[in-house]
Structures are given as structure tokens and as C-alpha cells.
Scaffold this motif. Sequence first.
Motif, PDB file in Angstrom:
ATOM      1  N   LEU A  30      36.642 -29.430  -0.110  1.00 19.85           N
ATOM      2  CA  LEU A  30      35.823 -29.023  -0.275  1.00 19.85           C
ATOM      3  C   LEU A  30      34.490 -29.726   0.269  1.00 19.85           C
ATOM      4  O   LEU A  30      34.128 -30.728   0.589  1.00 19.85           O
ATOM      5  N   ALA A  31      33.489 -28.559   0.788  1.00 17.81           N
ATOM      6  CA  ALA A  31      32.247 -29.036   1.448  1.00 17.81           C
ATOM      7  C   ALA A  31      31.308 -30.136   0.748  1.00 17.81           C
ATOM      8  O   ALA A  31      31.328 -29.863  -0.662  1.00 17.81           O
ATOM      9  N   LEU A  32      30.655 -31.116   1.319  1.00 13.30           N
ATOM     10  CA  LEU A  32      29.919 -32.065   0.597  1.00 13.30           C
ATOM     11  C   LEU A  32      30.739 -33.008   0.090  1.00 13.30           C
ATOM     12  O   LEU A  32      30.663 -34.078   0.313  1.00 13.30           O
ATOM     13  N   VAL A  33      31.466 -32.583  -1.110  1.00 15.08           N
ATOM     14  CA  VAL A  33      32.345 -33.724  -1.992  1.00 15.08           C
ATOM     15  C   VAL A  33      33.540 -34.206  -1.178  1.00 15.08           C
ATOM     16  O   VAL A  33      33.577 -35.489  -1.087  1.00 15.08           O
ATOM     17  N   GLY A 117      40.875 -27.870  12.327  1.00 17.48           N
ATOM     18  CA  GLY A 117      39.688 -28.858  11.570  1.00 17.48           C
ATOM     19  C   GLY A 117      40.384 -29.362  10.235  1.00 17.48           C
ATOM     20  O   GLY A 117      40.074 -30.464  10.089  1.00 17.48           O
ATOM     21  N   ARG A 118      41.414 -28.648   9.772  1.00 15.45           N
ATOM     22  CA  ARG A 118      42.072 -29.201   8.573  1.00 15.45           C
ATOM     23  C   ARG A 118      42.654 -30.716   8.829  1.00 15.45           C
ATOM     24  O   ARG A 118      42.955 -31.305   7.963  1.00 15.45           O
ATOM     25  N   VAL A 127      34.249 -27.888   8.573  1.00 11.31           N
ATOM     26  CA  VAL A 127      34.350 -26.802   9.312  1.00 11.31           C
ATOM     27  C   VAL A 127      34.401 -25.323   8.656  1.00 11.31           C
ATOM     28  O   VAL A 127      33.507 -24.487   9.053  1.00 11.31           O
ATOM     29  N   PRO A 128      34.889 -25.198   7.584  1.00 11.71           N
ATOM     30  CA  PRO A 128      34.893 -23.876   6.706  1.00 11.71           C
ATOM     31  C   PRO A 128      33.275 -23.702   6.463  1.00 11.71           C
ATOM     32  O   PRO A 128      33.080 -22.546   6.396  1.00 11.71           O
ATOM     33  N   LEU A 129      32.626 -25.022   6.119  1.00 13.34           N
ATOM     34  CA  LEU A 129      31.228 -24.401   5.787  1.00 13.34           C
ATOM     35  C   LEU A 129      30.419 -23.854   6.982  1.00 13.34           C
ATOM     36  O   LEU A 129      29.667 -22.962   7.141  1.00 13.34           O
ATOM     37  N   ILE A 130      30.688 -24.458   8.263  1.00 15.40           N
ATOM     38  CA  ILE A 130      30.092 -24.107   9.389  1.00 15.40           C
ATOM     39  C   ILE A 130      30.772 -22.604   9.671  1.00 15.40           C
ATOM     40  O   ILE A 130      29.657 -21.829  10.264  1.00 15.40           O
ATOM     41  N   ALA A 131      31.846 -22.420   9.434  1.00 21.24           N
ATOM     42  CA  ALA A 131      32.382 -20.976   9.619  1.00 21.24           C
ATOM     43  C   ALA A 131      31.515 -19.903   8.898  1.00 21.24           C
ATOM     44  O   ALA A 131      31.364 -19.099   9.670  1.00 21.24           O
ATOM     45  N   GLY A 132      31.228 -20.306   7.642  1.00 20.50           N
ATOM     46  CA  GLY A 132      30.462 -19.466   6.944  1.00 20.50           C
ATOM     47  C   GLY A 132      29.084 -19.362   7.489  1.00 20.50           C
ATOM     48  O   GLY A 132      28.691 -17.992   7.495  1.00 20.50           O
ATOM     49  N   MET A 133      28.504 -20.147   7.711  1.00 17.54           N
ATOM     50  CA  MET A 133      27.129 -20.192   8.162  1.00 17.54           C
ATOM     51  C   MET A 133      27.057 -19.305   9.573  1.00 17.54           C
ATOM     52  O   MET A 133      26.011 -18.668   9.929  1.00 17.54           O
ATOM     53  N   MET A 134      27.944 -19.455  10.390  1.00 14.55           N
ATOM     54  CA  MET A 134      28.013 -18.834  11.633  1.00 14.55           C
ATOM     55  C   MET A 134      28.470 -17.374  11.350  1.00 14.55           C
ATOM     56  O   MET A 134      28.774 -16.625  12.470  1.00 14.55           O
TER      57      MET A 134
END
Length: 467
Positions: A30-33, A117-118, A127-134
Motif C-alpha cells: 500500500l502506498a504511503l503506509v 517494482g514489486r 510505483v502503483p501510485l505513480i502509475a495512477g498519477m500518470m
Amino acid sequence: MSIADTLFQLAPSPGLLLLIVTAIALVESLALVGLLVPGVVLMTAAASLAGHQAMSLYPLLVAAFLGAMLGDGLSFLLGYTQRERVTTLWPLSRHPEWLARGARFFQRHGALSVLLGRFVGPVRPVVPLIAGMMRMSPRTFAWANLVSAILWAPAYVLPGYLLGRTWQKLLAVPEELEPWLIGLGGLVVVLAVVFSWVRHQMTREGGVYRRLAWLSRRSPMGRRLWRLLAPAHVDEPPLASWLLLIVSLGAFSAWTLVVIHHDGPLAMDTQLAGLLQTVTRPGLVAVGQALARAGDLLGVLALVLPWAIWLLWRRQLAVVRHLGAGLLGIALLNTLFKSAIGRVRPDTPAYLADSFSYPSAHTSTAVVLFGMAATFVSRELPPGRRSLAYWAAIAVILPMALSRLVIGVHWLSDLVGGTLLGLVVCALVQLAWQRHPRPSLRPCPWHVLGVASLVLVAARIIWFAPV
């Protein structure tokens, strides 16, 4: 009751353990945590408990797979829907470099970054957070998330599960030693947690640091003391190093007074020595003898020689001077305290006939050598991975120190004194090192140098008698 039986009784039920594995996989992804949670350690521990209970492997893999899928999916959704707010959320608001590192990784590998990235620690939850932002295609992300979770689950679960299946054999130790082993393990964990917490508190983000900085600004004397403790090239003093010096020096002084007051071995010394005499096996003694040779004068020279040659060739003379000063200083202090206190060893081989017991020179030298090495290495690592250098140092120092008990040439209290004295010297060397700006040691052929050190140490163990 054995340690394995105790762990079995304390373990959660199979159903609850599956939920725990799912939660660990989710939080770790999970991102952040996930940036703050030691997911590998927690997953290994949970999988080990499952293996010890002989749980079926397939539900465990499914639980880890679902948690990993859900964690990356939520991270992607957060980046996709909260693109503008992500940079303001803690801890990314305090560490924007984490996002920058993840963005570079995503730009370099594209859709494959979700899969790769995993398995890359520093960017795994980002990386999943960045993928969503992109604005990556949700369908493309879903396929990459699915494949990566299928590969990730067995890679992270199987090592711990297999370890758990062999616990019974690994922990088949005499019952008399179990309290000592439990105490040692608990002490190492507690000290590591306290060390990490104190180290964080002494950084600019720590509460203790901010309070001390505020107090120093309240009076002219406080400001002068703050500037006196700070190196010339920075505005803040290295509080962690100063604290290590004060605590280790105070603890060594108090412990030495206890040893002198008893005028002989302490109660814990004689009790543990008696236990070891009854349970020690020939193979364990052979390992102890090998570590004794690796930690004596010839062994230390064999370890240091390749690195010293490389440092001299690279003209890193400051590193050589500080390393040499630390090793020479601990040798002189060991000689001084051994002669002044004159404590008799539990057993005195011929090659140690003129040497006393307190403090343990092998232990203190190992603390100085590998402690300084961890300090130099940690400077070259990202902030989130610097603790790995210190854990590696502990993994080497601990068996080398315990080997002195196995071969019967030291009391347990000698090891405690040697550790504290080594920390004093480490703190002094680190404070001296931090007085001036230092160049990076990169690039360093550490693989080649490490192999060279191991070859020389092996030759020393095989061909030369202990000194």
C-alpha cells in the motif's frame, strides 16, 4: 517445554493467520503506509508460523496474492483519483525524493515498472501510485498487477514457510539454554528497536532534536554549546554520535565498577559457563576456534588488508587513518584495562597465558572494526536502507563474541564490557570523522574486496595457530 512448543502455543489460529498474511501483503504493497512497514520481516515471521503449524501452503499463497493485488490496486486508485493531493500527504510531504525515485523508475520501464517494482524495495509501494498519477490504462495496470502478484506471493511466502517447517530441528537445543537464548534474542530486538528510535529522534525530523535545538536558542550559552558540538562545515551537531559516546562511556564505567567490586566472575558468569560445559558439542567448539582465529591480530589484518590497499590506491587516506586509529586505540585500551583489572580467565590456553580476561578484546575489536565499516557503508546508502549496514555488522559481531564463551576463554560479563568499550571507540572515531566534509567512497568493488578478505581469513584460519 521447548521453544518450538512455546511458539506453537502462542501462534494464532489458521484462519486468523491467513487474515494476518493478507493484511501484511496489503499493507506492504500500500502506498504511503508500505514505505514505513518492514513487510519482508513480518511476512517471513507469519509464513514461518504457518509452516510450523503445518498449514496447507496453497491457502497461504492465495492470501498473500489477494493482499498484494488489493494493496497495489488501492495505491493505483489513490494516485488516479487524488493526483493533485498526493504530494501533500504524509510521509511523501516530508520525503518528496521517494516520489521522484518512483517516477524515474516508471519513466524508465513503463508498464513493466508495475511488474518489476514489486520486487524493488525502495520503489515498491510508490510505483502503483505513480502509475495512477500518470494515468496509466486501468486494464494494463490490472494485468501487470495480476502477474506481479502471482510471482510475488511464492517468492515472499516460501522462504518463511520452509523455515517454519524446520523449526523443530533448528530449535532442538538443551532446555537449560533456552532461557538464555530467549533472553539474548529479546535483548537484541529491544536494543535494535531502541537504537532505531533514538537514531530517528536525533535527526532533524526527530522530536528530541527539535526540543534540544529550541532549548539551545533560548540562551547565549546554549547557542555557544550548540556551535561547539557542531562540525565546522554544518550548522547542527551530530547528536546521535554524541549520545552514543555519553551512554556507552557511562555504561562501560558503571559495568567495570561492578566487575571490579565482585573481584571474580559474576553469578551469571558461573551459571552460564557451567551450562556451556555440559552442552557444548565438538562441532560447536571447532566453529568457536575458527572464529577465535578470525578475530585475533592476524585475522583482523587479513580482513582489513584488501580494503586498506584499495583505499590507499584511491587516495582515501582519511578513511585509512580513522580506521587505523580506531583499531590501534581499542588495542591499547584493551591492554590497559586487562592489566589494570587483572581478571583471570575461566580457561587459559597456552597462547593466552600472559593475557587477562576483562574486557574481551575479540569482542571490542569486532565492534570497532565492523561498527566503523557499517558507518562508512551507511553513508553510501539511501536513508531508508542505512540500517541494513548496522544489522549486517551485528550479524557478524554477535557470533564472534559468543564464540569466546563456547571455547571457554571469557566470562559473559567480559563480552558486555568489550561491547561497551568498542562502542566508546566507535563514537570517538565517528565524531572525528564528522568534523570535516568527506568525499564519497564510490565506486567501490566491494564484491572483489569482500572475496579477497574471505580468502585471506580462510588461509589464516587453516594455516596459522591462534595468537
